[in-house]
Design an enzyme around this catalytic site. Structure first.
Site, PDB file in Angstrom:
ATOM      1  N   LYS A 192      -8.322  19.725  -1.688  1.00  0.00           N
ATOM      2  CA  LYS A 192      -9.902  19.762  -1.417  1.00  0.00           C
ATOM      3  C   LYS A 192     -10.353  20.613  -2.354  1.00  0.00           C
ATOM      4  CE  LYS A 192      -9.745  18.223   2.811  1.00  0.00           C
ATOM      5  NZ  LYS A 192     -10.163  16.760   3.240  1.00  0.00           N
ATOM      6  N   ASP A 226     -10.437  15.867  -3.083  1.00  0.00           N
ATOM      7  CA  ASP A 226     -11.234  15.452  -2.203  1.00  0.00           C
ATOM      8  C   ASP A 226     -12.416  16.612  -1.859  1.00  0.00           C
ATOM      9  OD1 ASP A 226     -12.683  14.568  -0.124  1.00  0.00           O
ATOM     10  OD2 ASP A 226     -11.126  14.807   1.533  1.00  0.00           O
ATOM     11  N   GLU A 260     -12.405  12.014  -4.118  1.00  0.00           N
ATOM     12  CA  GLU A 260     -12.912  11.308  -2.892  1.00  0.00           C
ATOM     13  C   GLU A 260     -14.092  11.979  -2.591  1.00  0.00           C
ATOM     14  OE1 GLU A 260      -9.665  11.076   0.003  1.00  0.00           O
ATOM     15  OE2 GLU A 260     -10.851  11.663   1.509  1.00  0.00           O
ATOM     16  N   ASP A 285     -15.203   8.251   1.589  1.00  0.00           N
ATOM     17  CA  ASP A 285     -14.468   8.749   2.633  1.00  0.00           C
ATOM     18  C   ASP A 285     -15.765   8.600   3.949  1.00  0.00           C
ATOM     19  OD1 ASP A 285     -12.965   9.453   4.796  1.00  0.00           O
ATOM     20  OD2 ASP A 285     -12.347  11.453   3.741  1.00  0.00           O
ATOM     21  N   LYS A 309     -10.226   6.094   8.218  1.00  0.00           N
ATOM     22  CA  LYS A 309      -9.632   7.135   9.135  1.00  0.00           C
ATOM     23  C   LYS A 309      -9.688   6.076  10.453  1.00  0.00           C
ATOM     24  CE  LYS A 309     -10.694  11.320   7.353  1.00  0.00           C
ATOM     25  NZ  LYS A 309     -10.425  11.210   5.707  1.00  0.00           N
TER      26      LYS A 309
HETATM   27  O1  LIG Z   1      -6.631  11.942   3.789  1.00  0.00           O
HETATM   28  C1  LIG Z   1      -5.630  12.781   3.960  1.00  0.00           C
HETATM   29  O2  LIG Z   1      -4.619  12.640   3.116  1.00  0.00           O
HETATM   30  C2  LIG Z   1      -5.524  14.040   4.917  1.00  0.00           C
HETATM   31  C3  LIG Z   1      -6.493  13.918   5.779  1.00  0.00           C
HETATM   32  C4  LIG Z   1      -7.759  14.711   5.471  1.00  0.00           C
HETATM   33  O3  LIG Z   1      -7.986  15.008   4.417  1.00  0.00           O
HETATM   34  C5  LIG Z   1      -8.908  14.773   6.358  1.00  0.00           C
HETATM   35  C6  LIG Z   1      -8.666  15.163   7.662  1.00  0.00           C
HETATM   36  C7  LIG Z   1      -9.428  15.385   8.726  1.00  0.00           C
HETATM   37  C8  LIG Z   1     -11.018  15.384   8.201  1.00  0.00           C
HETATM   38  C9  LIG Z   1     -11.376  15.013   6.964  1.00  0.00           C
HETATM   39  C10 LIG Z   1     -10.428  14.717   5.993  1.00  0.00           C
HETATM   40  C11 LIG Z   1     -10.852  14.201   4.826  1.00  0.00           C
HETATM   41  O4  LIG Z   1     -10.024  13.287   4.135  1.00  0.00           O
HETATM   42  O5  LIG Z   1     -11.730  14.736   4.446  1.00  0.00           O
HETATM   43 MG   LIG Z   2     -11.888  13.173   2.627  1.00  0.00          MG
END
Ligand SMILES: O=C(O)CCC(=O)c1ccccc1C(=O)O
Ligand SMILES: [Mg+2]
Length: 378
Positions: A192, A226, A260, A285, A309
């Site tokens: 992140k 991300d 991302e 995303d 997701k």
């Molecule tokens: O995508 C992944 O590898 C893990 C999951 C993840 O990052 C995530 C999990 C919960 C909420 C938001 C996110 C995201 O991708 O932003």
């Molecule tokens: Mg994400």
């Protein structure tokens, strides 16, 4: 088909809070659904909303569950509003896993007995001796064989982790987590950004990819960044230049897979532009949080990577139809659902993954409750 419907709520505390540019998240709340068909078959489902990401809130999902009667028809389930995407996912996946044949002896297959004997949903998820595969098989029994279990028994633990992207903690802690996830078998990682000051994060980024390179031995490893929509346009270009530099370094084993959601959802065209300028791809995303948004991005010309997701994307059957009609480059990802939602999401991901991209489900290490929150009595 009519179903008897019951539900239970759960709360799960993260081992350490998840830090994103949206803020800090420390408790995952969700709802476990149980549908019992007229044939006595049980289907488990999970509603795991993520309101800061664009789904309904937990309270809206709970209100919806409370508003339903104890008997539900399939028509009602398939007519759940797209305003409640996590509910659409939970109820529809409960229906489909009540339909698939149950493996003999599985706890999930117990038909309701007369006289009020209660069914216990107990997922024996202990780490260690059991190992990942058996663990998955056991929970497969409970969730009603939503995955083809033999596929998972054959896959060794490490091989299996290789299919997933391991989620690193934000900030410097990522450097400590990396070798641990590496030993677990992960070769794709997600980190992140947009959490601390960009100068600091860029320094940590260099350390992180150097550490990845050092761990590699004639193999390669991938890093996903991300930003959760937390960068400005100029910060995004700074990151993309840094990523492109890594990609262009000869004989460097760590590669950047994508950046991302660098910008907020409102800046769609800017992300299209960035995707065209740099060698490092952009993945949408938050912009693709549910099927409506995915369709909108697609119709506005996005042909880059979509992070999907499943647990908050909405109706799995409609998502399946969309993905099978349009050859989109999808990366499937978890929202920290329990094994119940996870297996339904992975089932869909396995069917719909056309590429070799790792699945964003490497989130095991984020809880240490051994799923004890699933010791419900129904
Ligand atoms: O995508 C992944 O590898 C893990 C999951 C993840 O990052 C995530 C999990 C919960 C909420 C938001 C996110 C995201 O991708 O932003
Ligand atoms: Mg994400």
């Amino acid at each position: 088909m009519l179903y008897q419907f019951e539900f239970r709520t759960y709360q799960r505390k993260f081992k350490r809070p998840l830090q994103t540019s949206h803020g800090i998240w420390d408790i995952r709340e969700g709802i476990i659904l149980r549908l019992v068909g007229e044939n006595g078959r049980i289907g488990w489902g999970e509603v795991a909303p993520l309101s800061w990401f664009g789904s309904e809130t937990f309270d809206q999902a709970l209100d919806f569950c409370n508003s339903l009667s104890a008997n539900l028809s399939e028509e009602m389930i398939f007519a759940i509003s797209a305003q409640l995407p996590a509910c659409q996912f939970g109820f529809e996946s409960a229906v489909s896993n009540s339909r698939s044949p149950l493996i003999k002896g599985g706890h999930g297959g117990t038909a309701p007995t007369k006289g009020g004997t209660r069914n216990i949903l107990k997922v024996p998820l202990t780490k260690g001796d059991l190992g990942g595969s058996r663990l998955r098989l056991k929970s497969t029994l409970i969730a009603g064989s939503v995955l083809s279990s033999h596929q998972w028994i054959q896959a060794g633990n490490e091989e299996e982790k290789n299919r997933f992207s391991g989620l690193l903690p934000a900030g410097e802690t990522a450097l400590q987590a990396l070798p641990i996830l590496w030993l677990d078998g992960y070769r794709t990682f997600k980190w992140k950004i947009g959490v601390a000051a960009i100068e600091e994060e860029l320094k940590m980024f260099q350390q992180l990819i150097q550490a990845m390179h050092n761990l590699c031995d004639r193999e390669s490893a991938f890093l996903r960044l991300d930003a959760n929509g937390g960068l400005s346009y100029s910060q995004a270009t700074t990151w993309l230049e840094a990523c492109d530099k890594v990609k262009a370094t000869p004989d460097f084993s760590a590669d950047i897979e994508f950046l991302e959601q660098p910008l907020p959802v409102t800046q769609f065209q800017e992300m299209v532009e960035l995707n065209a300028i740099y060698a490092t791809p952009i993945a949408l995303d938050e912009s693709a949080a549910n099927l409506d948004r995915i369709q909108e991005c697609y119709s506005q010309g996005w042909r880059g990577i979509f992070v999907i997701k499943p647990a908050i994307a909405g109706s799995p059957s409609q998502l399946r139809k969309f993905c099978q009609t349009h050859n989109i480059d999808a990366v499937f990802s978890s929202v920290f659902e329990t094994e119940i939602g996870r297996q339904a999401a992975l089932n869909l991901a396995t069917q719909l993954s056309l590429n070799k991209r790792a699945l964003g489900f490497g989130t095991d290490s984020w809880f240490d409750d051994n799923h004890s929150i699933l010791d419900f009595r129904f």
